[in-house]
Write a protein that holds these residues in place. Structure first.
Motif, mmCIF file in Angstrom:
data_model
loop_
_atom_site.group_PDB
_atom_site.id
_atom_site.type_symbol
_atom_site.label_atom_id
_atom_site.label_comp_id
_atom_site.label_asym_id
_atom_site.label_seq_id
_atom_site.Cartn_x
_atom_site.Cartn_y
_atom_site.Cartn_z
ATOM 1 N N TRP A 342 0.855 -1.102 0.139
ATOM 2 C CA TRP A 342 0.125 0.121 -0.054
ATOM 3 C C TRP A 342 0.788 1.401 0.212
ATOM 4 N N ASP A 343 0.596 2.140 0.695
ATOM 5 C CA ASP A 343 1.288 3.511 0.427
ATOM 6 C C ASP A 343 2.201 3.739 1.638
ATOM 7 N N ASP A 344 3.417 4.399 1.291
ATOM 8 C CA ASP A 344 4.406 4.630 2.248
ATOM 9 C C ASP A 344 4.905 3.723 3.058
ATOM 10 N N VAL A 345 5.246 2.310 2.278
ATOM 11 C CA VAL A 345 5.775 1.291 2.798
ATOM 12 C C VAL A 345 7.271 1.138 2.367
ATOM 13 N N THR A 346 8.201 0.648 3.421
ATOM 14 C CA THR A 346 9.356 0.685 2.899
ATOM 15 C C THR A 346 9.861 -0.949 3.320
ATOM 16 N N ILE A 347 10.721 -1.497 2.168
ATOM 17 C CA ILE A 347 11.266 -2.729 2.499
ATOM 18 C C ILE A 347 12.684 -2.633 2.404
ATOM 19 N N GLU A 348 13.199 -2.926 3.627
ATOM 20 C CA GLU A 348 14.562 -2.991 3.794
ATOM 21 C C GLU A 348 15.487 -3.981 3.006
ATOM 22 N N ALA A 349 16.767 -4.112 3.185
ATOM 23 C CA ALA A 349 17.446 -4.988 2.539
ATOM 24 C C ALA A 349 17.204 -6.320 2.831
ATOM 25 N N GLY A 350 17.330 -7.288 2.064
ATOM 26 C CA GLY A 350 17.545 -8.999 2.336
ATOM 27 C C GLY A 350 15.860 -9.321 2.901
ATOM 28 N N CYS A 351 15.001 -8.587 2.589
ATOM 29 C CA CYS A 351 13.673 -8.991 2.882
ATOM 30 C C CYS A 351 13.253 -9.929 1.834
ATOM 31 N N VAL A 352 12.372 -10.963 2.102
ATOM 32 C CA VAL A 352 11.767 -11.889 1.354
ATOM 33 C C VAL A 352 10.359 -11.938 1.961
ATOM 34 N N VAL A 353 9.428 -11.233 0.676
ATOM 35 C CA VAL A 353 7.777 -11.212 1.048
ATOM 36 C C VAL A 353 7.354 -11.703 -0.177
ATOM 37 N N THR A 354 6.663 -12.839 0.200
ATOM 38 C CA THR A 354 5.790 -13.854 -0.796
ATOM 39 C C THR A 354 4.345 -13.676 -0.400
ATOM 40 N N ASP A 355 3.300 -13.542 -1.526
ATOM 41 C CA ASP A 355 2.096 -13.616 -1.287
ATOM 42 C C ASP A 355 1.431 -13.178 -0.012
ATOM 43 N N SER A 356 1.947 -11.764 0.171
ATOM 44 C CA SER A 356 1.626 -11.027 1.573
ATOM 45 C C SER A 356 1.044 -9.582 1.080
ATOM 46 N N ILE A 357 0.365 -8.883 2.171
ATOM 47 C CA ILE A 357 -0.179 -7.622 1.953
ATOM 48 C C ILE A 357 0.459 -6.660 3.066
ATOM 49 N N ILE A 358 0.993 -5.719 2.501
ATOM 50 C CA ILE A 358 1.754 -4.861 3.411
ATOM 51 C C ILE A 358 1.025 -3.444 3.440
ATOM 52 N N THR A 359 0.517 -2.957 4.516
ATOM 53 C CA THR A 359 -0.392 -1.875 4.363
ATOM 54 C C THR A 359 0.201 -0.489 4.869
ATOM 55 N N ASP A 360 -0.427 0.458 4.958
ATOM 56 C CA ASP A 360 0.093 1.920 4.950
ATOM 57 C C ASP A 360 1.015 2.084 6.030
ATOM 58 N N GLY A 361 2.436 2.605 5.779
ATOM 59 C CA GLY A 361 3.205 3.194 6.663
ATOM 60 C C GLY A 361 3.984 1.931 7.209
ATOM 61 N N VAL A 362 4.076 0.679 6.696
ATOM 62 C CA VAL A 362 4.969 -0.309 7.340
ATOM 63 C C VAL A 362 6.201 -0.167 6.923
ATOM 64 N N ARG A 363 7.113 -0.399 7.807
ATOM 65 C CA ARG A 363 8.629 -0.618 7.405
ATOM 66 C C ARG A 363 9.062 -2.022 7.836
ATOM 67 N N LEU A 364 9.672 -2.848 6.795
ATOM 68 C CA LEU A 364 9.865 -3.875 7.021
ATOM 69 C C LEU A 364 11.443 -4.017 7.413
ATOM 70 N N VAL A 365 12.004 -4.280 8.405
ATOM 71 C CA VAL A 365 13.464 -4.290 8.913
ATOM 72 C C VAL A 365 14.056 -5.270 8.106
ATOM 73 N N GLU A 366 15.533 -5.164 8.007
ATOM 74 C CA GLU A 366 16.539 -5.908 7.127
ATOM 75 C C GLU A 366 16.274 -7.297 7.603
ATOM 76 N N GLY A 367 16.162 -8.273 6.590
ATOM 77 C CA GLY A 367 16.087 -9.439 6.627
ATOM 78 C C GLY A 367 14.763 -10.162 7.218
ATOM 79 N N THR A 368 13.768 -9.388 6.989
ATOM 80 C CA THR A 368 12.416 -9.902 7.463
ATOM 81 C C THR A 368 11.879 -10.907 6.243
ATOM 82 N N THR A 369 11.253 -11.805 6.689
ATOM 83 C CA THR A 369 10.894 -12.993 5.871
ATOM 84 C C THR A 369 9.245 -13.043 6.129
#
Length: 402
Positions: A342-369
Protein backbone atom coordinates in the motif's frame (compact mmCIF):
# COMPACT_ATOMS: atom_id res chain seq x y z
CA UNK A 1 -27.09 18.90 9.16
CA UNK A 2 -25.33 18.68 12.51
CA UNK A 3 -21.56 18.69 12.57
CA UNK A 4 -20.17 15.28 13.57
CA UNK A 5 -16.55 15.06 14.77
CA UNK A 6 -15.87 11.88 12.76
CA UNK A 7 -17.10 13.33 9.49
CA UNK A 8 -14.12 14.11 7.22
CA UNK A 9 -13.53 17.64 6.06
CA UNK A 10 -15.37 18.24 2.79
CA UNK A 11 -18.75 17.01 4.08
CA UNK A 12 -20.15 20.37 5.10
CA UNK A 13 -22.14 20.79 8.32
CA UNK A 14 -25.58 22.33 8.50
CA UNK A 15 -25.16 26.05 9.00
CA UNK A 16 -27.25 28.26 11.30
CA UNK A 17 -30.09 29.78 9.36
CA UNK A 18 -30.37 26.94 6.82
CA UNK A 19 -33.99 26.43 5.99
CA UNK A 20 -35.76 23.14 5.53
CA UNK A 21 -36.76 20.24 7.67
CA UNK A 22 -34.10 17.88 9.02
CA UNK A 23 -35.04 14.27 8.42
CA UNK A 24 -33.18 12.77 11.33
CA UNK A 25 -30.31 13.50 13.65
CA UNK A 26 -27.03 14.03 11.79
CA UNK A 27 -28.50 13.49 8.37
CA UNK A 28 -29.05 15.51 5.25
CA UNK A 29 -32.16 17.65 4.89
CA UNK A 30 -35.04 16.73 2.65
CA UNK A 31 -35.02 18.27 -0.82
CA UNK A 32 -38.42 19.90 -1.18
CA UNK A 33 -38.91 19.19 -4.87
CA UNK A 34 -40.34 15.94 -6.16
CA UNK A 35 -37.92 13.33 -7.41
CA UNK A 36 -37.84 12.78 -11.15
CA UNK A 37 -39.87 9.73 -12.01
CA UNK A 38 -38.83 7.27 -14.66
CA UNK A 39 -41.60 5.55 -16.61
CA UNK A 40 -42.64 2.15 -15.40
CA UNK A 41 -42.78 0.79 -18.94
CA UNK A 42 -42.23 1.75 -22.54
CA UNK A 43 -40.96 5.33 -22.83
CA UNK A 44 -37.27 6.16 -22.71
CA UNK A 45 -36.05 7.29 -19.32
CA UNK A 46 -35.50 11.08 -19.21
CA UNK A 47 -32.40 12.65 -17.76
CA UNK A 48 -33.03 13.58 -14.12
CA UNK A 49 -32.52 17.30 -13.53
CA UNK A 50 -33.22 18.17 -9.94
CA UNK A 51 -32.27 21.27 -8.08
CA UNK A 52 -29.42 20.53 -5.69
CA UNK A 53 -28.53 22.48 -2.60
CA UNK A 54 -24.85 23.22 -3.03
CA UNK A 55 -24.09 22.92 0.67
CA UNK A 56 -24.96 19.20 0.45
CA UNK A 57 -22.12 18.65 -2.00
CA UNK A 58 -18.52 18.01 -0.94
CA UNK A 59 -16.85 20.88 -2.77
CA UNK A 60 -13.29 20.59 -1.52
CA UNK A 61 -11.11 17.49 -1.39
CA UNK A 62 -11.02 16.56 2.31
CA UNK A 63 -7.89 16.55 4.42
CA UNK A 64 -5.94 13.49 3.41
CA UNK A 65 -5.11 10.88 6.02
CA UNK A 66 -2.16 8.50 5.78
CA UNK A 67 -2.91 5.72 3.32
CA UNK A 68 -5.64 7.58 1.46
CA UNK A 69 -3.87 10.19 -0.64
CA UNK A 70 -4.17 11.44 -4.17
CA UNK A 71 -0.87 12.61 -5.63
CA UNK A 72 -1.24 14.80 -8.68
CA UNK A 73 -3.03 12.96 -11.45
CA UNK A 74 -2.32 9.45 -10.12
CA UNK A 75 -5.93 8.33 -10.13
CA UNK A 76 -7.24 10.51 -12.98
CA UNK A 77 -9.45 8.71 -15.48
CA UNK A 78 -10.80 9.56 -18.91
CA UNK A 79 -14.53 9.17 -19.39
CA UNK A 80 -16.72 8.33 -22.34
CA UNK A 81 -20.09 9.13 -20.84
CA UNK A 82 -23.30 7.80 -22.36
CA UNK A 83 -26.87 8.98 -21.71
CA UNK A 84 -27.63 9.94 -18.15
CA UNK A 85 -28.91 7.11 -15.97
CA UNK A 86 -30.62 7.22 -12.55
CA UNK A 87 -28.57 7.99 -9.47
CA UNK A 88 -26.66 5.34 -7.51
CA UNK A 89 -25.91 4.53 -3.89
CA UNK A 90 -22.63 2.76 -3.13
CA UNK A 91 -22.78 0.89 0.16
CA UNK A 92 -19.45 1.60 1.87
CA UNK A 93 -20.34 2.01 5.54
CA UNK A 94 -19.57 -1.51 6.76
CA UNK A 95 -16.96 -2.40 9.37
CA UNK A 96 -15.24 -4.92 7.10
CA UNK A 97 -14.85 -7.36 9.99
CA UNK A 98 -13.95 -10.33 7.77
CA UNK A 99 -11.30 -8.23 6.00
CA UNK A 100 -9.38 -7.47 9.18
CA UNK A 101 -6.61 -6.57 9.81
CA UNK A 102 -6.74 -4.56 6.55
CA UNK A 103 -9.77 -2.58 7.71
CA UNK A 104 -7.93 -1.39 10.81
CA UNK A 105 -6.18 0.92 8.30
CA UNK A 106 -8.89 1.82 5.80
CA UNK A 107 -12.55 1.36 5.09
CA UNK A 108 -13.11 -1.70 2.94
CA UNK A 109 -14.05 0.37 -0.11
CA UNK A 110 -10.80 2.36 0.19
CA UNK A 111 -8.42 -0.59 -0.24
CA UNK A 112 -6.35 -0.45 -3.45
CA UNK A 113 -7.01 -3.04 -6.14
CA UNK A 114 -4.25 -3.22 -8.75
CA UNK A 115 -3.14 0.26 -7.77
CA UNK A 116 -6.56 1.95 -7.78
CA UNK A 117 -8.75 2.26 -4.68
CA UNK A 118 -11.87 0.12 -4.90
CA UNK A 119 -14.23 3.06 -4.35
CA UNK A 120 -12.71 4.92 -7.29
CA UNK A 121 -13.14 1.87 -9.49
CA UNK A 122 -16.83 1.77 -8.58
CA UNK A 123 -17.37 5.46 -9.22
CA UNK A 124 -15.43 5.48 -12.48
CA UNK A 125 -17.46 2.55 -13.81
CA UNK A 126 -20.73 4.18 -12.81
CA UNK A 127 -19.75 7.52 -14.36
CA UNK A 128 -18.54 5.90 -17.57
CA UNK A 129 -21.98 4.38 -18.08
CA UNK A 130 -23.81 7.65 -17.51
CA UNK A 131 -24.56 7.75 -13.78
CA UNK A 132 -24.01 11.40 -12.88
CA UNK A 133 -25.25 11.60 -9.26
CA UNK A 134 -23.79 9.16 -6.75
CA UNK A 135 -24.23 8.85 -2.99
CA UNK A 136 -21.74 6.97 -0.81
CA UNK A 137 -22.80 5.97 2.70
CA UNK A 138 -20.14 6.24 5.41
CA UNK A 139 -19.52 4.93 8.91
CA UNK A 140 -16.21 3.10 9.45
CA UNK A 141 -13.04 5.12 8.68
CA UNK A 142 -14.99 7.68 6.59
CA UNK A 143 -11.90 9.85 6.09
CA UNK A 144 -10.18 7.15 4.03
CA UNK A 145 -13.03 7.18 1.51
CA UNK A 146 -13.79 10.90 1.35
CA UNK A 147 -10.09 11.72 0.94
CA UNK A 148 -9.92 9.56 -2.18
CA UNK A 149 -13.19 10.75 -3.70
CA UNK A 150 -13.86 14.33 -2.62
CA UNK A 151 -16.83 15.67 -4.60
CA UNK A 152 -16.28 13.22 -7.47
CA UNK A 153 -15.21 15.86 -9.98
CA UNK A 154 -12.04 13.97 -10.98
CA UNK A 155 -14.19 10.93 -11.72
CA UNK A 156 -16.75 12.67 -13.92
CA UNK A 157 -19.62 12.54 -11.45
CA UNK A 158 -21.07 14.37 -8.46
CA UNK A 159 -20.63 12.55 -5.14
CA UNK A 160 -22.46 13.23 -1.90
CA UNK A 161 -22.31 11.35 1.38
CA UNK A 162 -24.87 9.81 3.69
CA UNK A 163 -23.41 9.63 7.20
CA UNK A 164 -24.53 6.80 9.47
CA UNK A 165 -23.68 7.39 13.15
CA UNK A 166 -24.95 3.84 13.68
CA UNK A 167 -24.63 1.17 11.00
CA UNK A 168 -28.05 0.90 9.36
CA UNK A 169 -27.66 -2.22 7.23
CA UNK A 170 -28.36 -3.05 3.60
CA UNK A 171 -31.93 -1.69 3.73
CA UNK A 172 -31.64 0.87 6.53
CA UNK A 173 -28.73 2.56 4.74
CA UNK A 174 -30.70 3.18 1.54
CA UNK A 175 -33.69 4.37 3.59
CA UNK A 176 -31.46 6.94 5.30
CA UNK A 177 -30.16 8.24 1.93
CA UNK A 178 -33.48 8.41 0.05
CA UNK A 179 -33.65 12.20 -0.02
CA UNK A 180 -30.55 12.28 -2.24
CA UNK A 181 -31.71 9.60 -4.69
CA UNK A 182 -34.09 9.23 -7.63
CA UNK A 183 -37.33 7.26 -7.65
CA UNK A 184 -35.35 4.41 -9.16
CA UNK A 185 -31.68 4.09 -8.27
CA UNK A 186 -28.81 1.66 -8.60
CA UNK A 187 -27.61 0.06 -5.40
CA UNK A 188 -24.00 -1.20 -5.47
CA UNK A 189 -22.15 -3.15 -2.79
CA UNK A 190 -18.80 -1.51 -2.09
CA UNK A 191 -16.89 -4.79 -1.59
CA UNK A 192 -17.40 -6.56 -4.92
CA UNK A 193 -16.44 -5.93 -8.53
CA UNK A 194 -18.57 -7.07 -11.46
CA UNK A 195 -19.09 -5.95 -15.05
CA UNK A 196 -22.76 -4.99 -15.42
CA UNK A 197 -24.47 -3.14 -18.29
CA UNK A 198 -26.49 -0.64 -16.28
CA UNK A 199 -28.64 0.57 -19.18
CA UNK A 200 -29.69 -3.02 -19.89
CA UNK A 201 -30.41 -3.53 -16.20
CA UNK A 202 -32.60 -0.41 -16.09
CA UNK A 203 -34.44 -1.51 -19.24
CA UNK A 204 -35.15 -4.96 -17.82
CA UNK A 205 -36.34 -3.46 -14.54
CA UNK A 206 -38.79 -1.09 -16.25
CA UNK A 207 -40.02 -3.68 -18.72
CA UNK A 208 -40.86 -6.12 -15.94
CA UNK A 209 -42.38 -3.42 -13.74
CA UNK A 210 -40.40 -4.94 -10.87
CA UNK A 211 -39.78 -3.13 -7.62
CA UNK A 212 -36.33 -4.65 -7.14
CA UNK A 213 -34.08 -6.24 -9.77
CA UNK A 214 -31.03 -8.16 -8.53
CA UNK A 215 -28.08 -8.91 -10.82
CA UNK A 216 -27.12 -12.58 -10.54
CA UNK A 217 -24.68 -15.04 -12.04
CA UNK A 218 -23.89 -18.71 -11.51
CA UNK A 219 -22.90 -19.43 -7.91
CA UNK A 220 -19.10 -19.95 -7.78
CA UNK A 221 -19.20 -21.70 -4.40
CA UNK A 222 -22.61 -22.67 -2.94
CA UNK A 223 -20.93 -23.94 0.23
CA UNK A 224 -19.63 -20.45 0.89
CA UNK A 225 -22.24 -18.14 -0.64
CA UNK A 226 -25.98 -17.97 -0.20
CA UNK A 227 -28.10 -17.76 -3.32
CA UNK A 228 -31.23 -16.53 -5.07
CA UNK A 229 -33.95 -18.85 -6.28
CA UNK A 230 -36.11 -17.69 -9.19
CA UNK A 231 -38.84 -19.21 -11.36
CA UNK A 232 -38.77 -19.83 -15.10
CA UNK A 233 -39.82 -16.24 -15.79
CA UNK A 234 -37.02 -14.73 -13.72
CA UNK A 235 -39.05 -13.71 -10.67
CA UNK A 236 -37.31 -14.29 -7.35
CA UNK A 237 -39.14 -16.76 -5.11
CA UNK A 238 -36.68 -17.19 -2.27
CA UNK A 239 -33.19 -16.85 -0.83
CA UNK A 240 -30.84 -19.59 0.34
CA UNK A 241 -28.07 -19.69 2.93
CA UNK A 242 -24.55 -20.93 2.27
CA UNK A 243 -24.46 -24.71 2.09
CA UNK A 244 -28.01 -25.07 0.80
CA UNK A 245 -28.14 -27.86 -1.79
CA UNK A 246 -30.79 -26.19 -3.95
CA UNK A 247 -29.83 -24.71 -7.31
CA UNK A 248 -29.52 -20.98 -6.64
CA UNK A 249 -27.88 -18.10 -8.48
CA UNK A 250 -25.31 -15.80 -6.90
CA UNK A 251 -26.11 -12.14 -6.23
CA UNK A 252 -23.14 -10.07 -7.45
CA UNK A 253 -23.85 -6.94 -5.40
CA UNK A 254 -25.52 -4.76 -8.03
CA UNK A 255 -29.26 -4.02 -8.19
CA UNK A 256 -31.78 -1.41 -9.21
CA UNK A 257 -34.59 -0.57 -6.83
CA UNK A 258 -37.67 1.59 -6.53
CA UNK A 259 -37.35 4.10 -3.71
CA UNK A 260 -40.90 3.22 -2.66
CA UNK A 261 -39.59 -0.12 -1.39
CA UNK A 262 -37.65 1.63 1.38
CA UNK A 263 -39.98 4.53 2.16
CA UNK A 264 -42.17 2.63 4.66
CA UNK A 265 -39.12 1.84 6.84
CA UNK A 266 -38.49 4.06 9.87
CA UNK A 267 -35.41 6.19 9.30
CA UNK A 268 -32.39 5.43 11.46
CA UNK A 269 -33.36 1.84 12.29
CA UNK A 270 -30.92 -0.92 11.20
CA UNK A 271 -32.63 -3.17 8.65
CA UNK A 272 -31.43 -5.85 6.22
CA UNK A 273 -32.61 -6.24 2.63
CA UNK A 274 -32.04 -9.95 1.91
CA UNK A 275 -33.08 -11.69 5.10
CA UNK A 276 -35.41 -8.85 5.99
CA UNK A 277 -37.22 -6.34 3.79
CA UNK A 278 -36.92 -8.30 0.53
CA UNK A 279 -38.24 -11.46 2.17
CA UNK A 280 -41.36 -9.49 3.07
CA UNK A 281 -41.74 -8.37 -0.55
CA UNK A 282 -41.80 -11.99 -1.70
CA UNK A 283 -45.14 -12.46 0.05
CA UNK A 284 -46.62 -10.90 -3.11
CA UNK A 285 -45.81 -12.23 -6.59
CA UNK A 286 -43.66 -10.43 -9.16
CA UNK A 287 -42.01 -7.94 -6.83
CA UNK A 288 -38.33 -8.93 -7.05
CA UNK A 289 -36.71 -9.94 -10.35
CA UNK A 290 -33.40 -11.60 -11.20
CA UNK A 291 -31.23 -10.25 -14.03
CA UNK A 292 -28.62 -12.74 -15.25
CA UNK A 293 -25.17 -11.65 -16.42
CA UNK A 294 -22.01 -13.46 -17.51
CA UNK A 295 -19.54 -10.75 -16.46
CA UNK A 296 -16.53 -11.21 -14.24
CA UNK A 297 -17.23 -11.23 -10.50
CA UNK A 298 -14.66 -10.50 -7.79
CA UNK A 299 -15.26 -10.63 -4.04
CA UNK A 300 -13.17 -8.75 -1.47
CA UNK A 301 -14.60 -10.27 1.66
CA UNK A 302 -11.43 -11.61 3.33
CA UNK A 303 -7.69 -10.88 2.98
CA UNK A 304 -7.37 -14.04 0.86
CA UNK A 305 -10.20 -12.85 -1.41
CA UNK A 306 -8.58 -9.44 -1.63
CA UNK A 307 -5.23 -10.91 -2.66
CA UNK A 308 -6.88 -13.16 -5.27
CA UNK A 309 -8.90 -10.24 -6.67
CA UNK A 310 -5.84 -8.01 -6.88
CA UNK A 311 -3.92 -10.70 -8.76
CA UNK A 312 -6.81 -11.27 -11.19
CA UNK A 313 -7.22 -7.55 -11.90
CA UNK A 314 -3.43 -7.11 -12.20
CA UNK A 315 -3.37 -9.85 -14.84
CA UNK A 316 -6.42 -8.50 -16.69
CA UNK A 317 -4.97 -4.97 -16.80
CA UNK A 318 -1.41 -6.03 -17.62
CA UNK A 319 -0.01 -4.87 -14.27
CA UNK A 320 3.05 -6.45 -12.58
CA UNK A 321 2.46 -9.14 -9.98
CA UNK A 322 3.74 -6.89 -7.19
CA UNK A 323 1.70 -3.71 -6.64
CA UNK A 324 3.45 -0.62 -5.24
CA UNK A 325 1.42 2.12 -3.62
CA UNK A 326 2.31 5.79 -3.41
CA UNK A 327 5.80 6.53 -2.07
CA UNK A 328 6.48 2.84 -1.38
CA UNK A 329 10.05 1.63 -1.91
CA UNK A 330 11.96 -1.65 -1.72
CA UNK A 331 15.70 -2.19 -1.42
CA UNK A 332 17.20 -3.73 -4.60
CA UNK A 333 18.20 -6.84 -2.64
CA UNK A 334 14.65 -7.49 -1.38
CA UNK A 335 12.75 -10.35 -3.00
CA UNK A 336 9.05 -9.64 -3.60
CA UNK A 337 6.60 -12.06 -5.21
CA UNK A 338 2.83 -11.80 -5.79
CA UNK A 339 2.38 -9.23 -3.04
CA UNK A 340 0.63 -5.90 -2.52
CA UNK A 341 2.32 -2.86 -0.99
CA UNK A 342 0.00 0.00 0.00
CA UNK A 343 1.20 3.59 0.54
CA UNK A 344 4.36 4.72 2.37
CA UNK A 345 5.77 1.20 2.71
CA UNK A 346 9.51 0.64 3.11
CA UNK A 347 11.12 -2.77 2.48
CA UNK A 348 14.72 -2.90 3.71
CA UNK A 349 17.63 -4.99 2.41
CA UNK A 350 17.39 -8.78 2.34
CA UNK A 351 13.65 -9.00 2.97
CA UNK A 352 11.70 -11.85 1.36
CA UNK A 353 7.98 -11.14 0.91
CA UNK A 354 5.73 -13.70 -0.78
CA UNK A 355 1.95 -13.66 -1.26
CA UNK A 356 1.57 -10.95 1.36
CA UNK A 357 -0.19 -7.63 1.94
CA UNK A 358 1.85 -4.80 3.45
CA UNK A 359 -0.37 -1.88 4.45
CA UNK A 360 0.09 1.86 4.91
CA UNK A 361 3.19 3.12 6.71
CA UNK A 362 4.75 -0.29 7.42
CA UNK A 363 8.55 -0.60 7.46
CA UNK A 364 10.00 -4.12 7.21
CA UNK A 365 13.42 -4.20 8.81
CA UNK A 366 16.40 -5.84 7.16
CA UNK A 367 16.11 -9.61 6.67
CA UNK A 368 12.36 -9.92 7.38
CA UNK A 369 10.72 -12.98 5.78
CA UNK A 370 6.96 -13.08 5.20
CA UNK A 371 4.82 -15.70 3.49
CA UNK A 372 1.04 -15.21 3.21
CA UNK A 373 0.88 -12.53 5.88
CA UNK A 374 -1.11 -9.31 6.18
CA UNK A 375 0.96 -6.71 8.04
CA UNK A 376 -0.41 -3.48 9.53
CA UNK A 377 0.70 -0.87 12.00
CA UNK A 378 -0.60 -2.13 15.33
CA UNK A 379 -3.98 -0.45 15.95
CA UNK A 380 -4.85 1.34 19.18
CA UNK A 381 -7.28 -1.45 20.11
CA UNK A 382 -4.67 -4.16 20.55
CA UNK A 383 -6.98 -6.54 22.38
CA UNK A 384 -9.31 -6.71 19.38
CA UNK A 385 -6.42 -6.95 16.92
CA UNK A 386 -4.47 -9.68 18.70
CA UNK A 387 -7.66 -11.75 18.99
CA UNK A 388 -7.46 -12.45 15.24
CA UNK A 389 -6.41 -16.08 14.60
CA UNK A 390 -2.63 -16.40 14.40
CA UNK A 391 -2.00 -12.67 14.98
CA UNK A 392 1.55 -11.82 16.12
CA UNK A 393 2.77 -8.50 17.49
CA UNK A 394 6.19 -7.55 16.09
CA UNK A 395 7.24 -4.26 17.63
CA UNK A 396 4.88 -1.63 16.26
CA UNK A 397 3.55 -4.07 13.65
CA UNK A 398 0.80 -6.68 13.66
CA UNK A 399 1.10 -9.70 11.33
CA UNK A 400 -1.88 -11.94 10.62
CA UNK A 401 -1.82 -15.10 8.46
CA UNK A 402 -3.82 -14.92 5.23
Amino acid sequence: MVQVPEIPRGIPPRRPGDRGRRISDRHVRRARGKRERYPRHGDDAPSPRRGLRTRLISRALPQLSRGARVDGDRYAVRHTVTATLPSALVLAAGLGTRLRPLTFCRAKAAVPVAGTPLIRRHLARLAAQGVRDIVVNLHHRPDTIAALVGDGATLGCRVRYSWEPVLLGSAGGPRHALTLLDNQFFLVNGDTLCDVDLAALLGAHLARRARVTLVVTSNPDPQRYGGIISDANGWVTGFTRAGDARDAAHFVGVQIVDASVFEPLPDGVPTASIGGLYDTLLAKPEQVAAHNVDGRFHDIGTPADYLDTTRAVDAAEGQPSVSFGLRSVAHPSAQLERSVLWDDVTIEAGCVVTDSIITDGVRLVEGTTLNRQAVVLAPASLEEATALPGAIRIGELLAVPI
